[in-house]
Design an enzyme around this catalytic site. Structure first.
Site, PDB file in Angstrom:
ATOM      1  N   PHE A   7     -68.530  25.571  34.613  1.00  0.00           N
ATOM      2  CA  PHE A   7     -69.482  25.999  33.794  1.00  0.00           C
ATOM      3  C   PHE A   7     -69.040  27.544  33.163  1.00  0.00           C
ATOM      4  O   PHE A   7     -68.642  28.318  33.974  1.00  0.00           O
ATOM      5  CB  PHE A   7     -70.723  26.193  34.520  1.00  0.00           C
ATOM      6  CG  PHE A   7     -71.329  25.155  34.975  1.00  0.00           C
ATOM      7  CD1 PHE A   7     -72.367  24.324  34.257  1.00  0.00           C
ATOM      8  CD2 PHE A   7     -71.191  24.494  36.268  1.00  0.00           C
ATOM      9  CE1 PHE A   7     -72.909  23.207  34.836  1.00  0.00           C
ATOM     10  CE2 PHE A   7     -71.681  23.217  36.741  1.00  0.00           C
ATOM     11  CZ  PHE A   7     -72.706  22.705  36.215  1.00  0.00           C
ATOM     12  N   ASP A   8     -69.629  27.688  31.946  1.00  0.00           N
ATOM     13  CA  ASP A   8     -69.492  28.945  31.462  1.00  0.00           C
ATOM     14  C   ASP A   8     -70.830  29.621  31.996  1.00  0.00           C
ATOM     15  O   ASP A   8     -71.762  28.902  32.312  1.00  0.00           O
ATOM     16  CB  ASP A   8     -69.482  28.961  29.864  1.00  0.00           C
ATOM     17  CG  ASP A   8     -69.581  30.381  29.299  1.00  0.00           C
ATOM     18  OD1 ASP A   8     -68.869  31.029  29.715  1.00  0.00           O
ATOM     19  OD2 ASP A   8     -70.703  30.316  28.475  1.00  0.00           O
TER      20      ASP A   8
END
Length: 656
Positions: A345-346
């Site tokens: 995930f960013d």
């Protein structure tokens, strides 16, 4: 029907432009339906419905025939060729409706998949838009507007407030707050200042980041001058474009497997049908009987059900996802997502809100809290800094306060904080260095409280009034409300590793990861660092998904097995590069789409088993002449109907 290798060749021009093949397929279906109605429900003459079927043949087989004919001189006989041959064979034995249906379904899947695949090329154009077209170059005391392609190393460019920076370089004059979100994904603007000495500069990556600026980032309130250290073709934006381009040209394992199957299956069927045409030379039957048998085998062996087994399930899965506000770009993404057990995930805008929020207001020395927050509101309201705006907004909402205009003479002290006059006294809001420079004592107790918040990833500001520290405030990019429940659900459905990749400090990443239940966090990452992290994860786990929302995520997303973009908060580049887009910007849709993908994979496997099973059953029976054409068509088309009905179950998919 994973034909990515040929997909780009299937975008044909015509009277409807690049979508002509899609419209031809729709026309085929409409005219086929008309012919079927004329044949089954009216007493129309045979030429009426036969004419409809012939016209349907033209529209459904037009582009498939062109592709098949183009490949014949090269010795390539794939499913395109076999489908045309099967359609011709069906017409020869009088099964015009079945042949037209075959061409309609095959051409529709062809057109829709090629259209979805070609949208990915727009990511290159969207990336290019990051960089401004021109820069203001300072030369011999004059300012000259220059195309960025003509910038040279050691040119000095002048960057006005609130404009995009045109080159990667180092600040040599001025200080400013730079919004680096387009490149690094950092949630808050970063204070930058001029480098003290430009003699004997080290390598670009070794220069302190407080002096470095990147192409495409946005200048704040200050006027700065930047020494160009990278040519336009070598800039950060150019690297992003190159990364995405390289990844998009790579072939998928699914594609290679399908092409291998075609290369073996199609020639065998063609050879078998050709041999059976001359069976009369060996067995006691006429040439017409041998030809009839050969055509029956061709119809039985034509991979009609096989050809639509994947597209029908894919289209049903994509349609179901769309009902839930999720855009899935093609069958490969739908299939691959179901095999994922690792997700990267960013942080900013994906797991967090993507904007700073006021997290702590702590007055010291029994300073009245109401008076404390009113003073901060008055001072911060005078500043245009993004952090000041966020603090003012949250103070008004949280404490139900109004701005009274009692502060004056705001002064931004770059890299340290702000100073203003409030009730005829100095107010300072900023970091420890600001306080020490102003001769204000920061005792161990205050420093300890400040360090505790810093370790948790907060941005902390001390507040001084009448030369005494009277409290502190902190801000932070906070997690989305649904992040915790979403990650918990992902664990429940079998996602084993969930990793955060962020441009923010490691402390910030670790704090967020602990709060919401991530497996691990990796901070201080530039775009190329994220790409390296994805490469390492691919080596460890083979298949991973990347969820992001910003331009800086595009190369890492393109490299991942499946890329997922947050919708409303996502950049155009992330959306174009991504395989899956959560259009409503709801990360809680992620478990649903993974569950849908897994169900789609199961149905695709079932469909392939059914379609191949019928083919392997019918071919020997028709070769031995144990059934007539009518039964062959019934079983063949029956398997097609079963496959389609099985695929349509996806339209009713619900997450347990």
């Amino acid at each position: 029907m994973n034909k990515e290798e040929d997909t780009h060749n299937h975008q044909h021009g015509g009277i409807f432009g690049k979508k002509t093949d899609l419209y031809f397929s729709v026309f085929c279906g409409v005219i086929l339906l008309l012919g079927f109605i004329l044949e089954k429900t009216t007493s129309s003459p045979s030429w009426a419905y036969l004419g409809s079927y012939i016209i349907a043949y033209f529209f459904g087989g037009y582009f498939i025939s062109i592709e098949a004919v183009k490949k014949i001189p090269k010795g390539h006989f794939d499913i395109d060729f076999l489908m045309i041959a099967a359609a011709i064979g069906a017409a020869y034995i009088g099964s015009w409706a079945e042949g037209a249906l075959l061409l309609f379904l095959f051409s529709l899947g062809h057109a829709l998949e090629s259209y979805a695949m070609n949208k990915a090329t727009k990511s290159i154009e969207a990336l290019s838009d990051l960089s401004p077209n021109t820069a203001i170059v300072k030369k011999d005391g004059q300012l000259i507007e220059t195309p960025i392609e003509q910038l040279k190393i050691n040119d000095v460019i002048v960057v006005q407030p609130h404009t995009k920076i045109a080159a990667d370089g180092v600040i040599i004059v001025g200080n400013s707050s730079i919004n680096q979100a387009p490149i690094t994904g950092e949630s808050m603007p970063v204070d930058k200042m001029a480098i003290p000495n430009i003699d004997n500069l080290p390598d670009f990556r070794e220069i302190d980041k407080t002096h470095i600026v990147y192409t495409g980032t946005i200048n704040g309130d200050g006027h700065i001058e930047v020494l160009v250290l990278k040519l336009s073709k070598d800039s950060t934006v150019a690297r992003l474009i190159k990364m995405v381009s390289e990844v998009e040209t790579q072939k998928s394992p699914t594609q290679r497997l399908t092409k291998k199957f075609e290369k073996v299956y199609v020639p065998i069927v063609i050879l078998l049908v050709g041999i059976l045409c001359f069976a009369y030379l060996i067995i006691d039957e006429t040439f017409q009987e041998s030809l009839y048998r050969a055509i029956t085998v061709l119809v039985a062996a034509s991979p009609c059900a096989l050809a639509i087994s994947t597209p029908s399930a894919v289209l049903s899965g994509i349609a179901r996802a769309a009902q839930k506000g999720v855009l899935i770009k093609g069958g490969k993404a739908l299939e691959d997502l179901g095999s994922i057990t690792t997700i990267a995930f960013d942080k900013t805008g994906t797991l967090t809100e993507g904007k700073p929020k006021l997290t702590n207001v702590i007055p010291f020395n029994e300073f009245n809290e109401t008076a404390f927050v009113q003073m901060i509101l008055e001072v911060e309201s005078l500043s245009n800094h993004p952090l000041a705006k966020a603090i003012s907004k949250d103070l008004k909402e949280k404490y139900n306060l109004d701005y009274l205009g009692k502060a004056s003479e705001i002064n931004a002290i770059q890299g340290k904080g702000i100073q203003a006059i409030y009730k005829n006294e100095n107010v300072f809001i900023g970091n420890t260095k600001l306080m020490l420079d102003e001769g204000i004592l920061v005792n161990d107790s205050i420093q300890s409280k400040m360090n505790g918040l810093l370790q948790q990833g907060h941005t902390v500001m001390l507040v001084a009034f009448k030369n005494d520290i009277v409290g502190l405030i902190s801000v932070m990019d906070v997690p989305r409300e649904t992040a915790i429940s979403t990650l918990k659900r992902l664990k429940e459905i079998g996602i084993k590793r969930m990793i955060m990749l962020t441009g923010d400090h490691q402390n910030v990443g670790d704090t967020i990861a602990k709060q919401i239940g991530l497996t691990e966090a990796k901070g201080n990452l530039l775009p190329e660092d994220k790409v390296e992290s994805i490469k390492k994860l691919l080596q460890e786990d083979k298949r991973i998904a990347m969820v992001g929302d910003g331009v800086n995520d595009a190369p890492a997303m393109a490299l991942s097995t499946v890329s997922v973009a947050m919708g409303a908060a996502g950049s155009d580049v992330a959306l174009e590069t991504a395989d899956v887009a959560l259009m409503s910007d709801k990360i809680e849709r992620l478990p649903f789409v993974i569950g849908l993908s897994r169900q789609s994979k199961r149905i695709i496997k079932q469909n392939i088993f059914i379609s191949l099973g019928v083919v392997f059953l019918l071919v020997p029976i028709t070769i031995l002449g144990l059934t007539n054409i009518g039964w062959a068509v019934v079983f063949h088309e029956g398997s097609t109907i079963i496959v389609v009905i099985n695929a349509l179950r996806l339209l009713r998919f619900k997450m347990d």
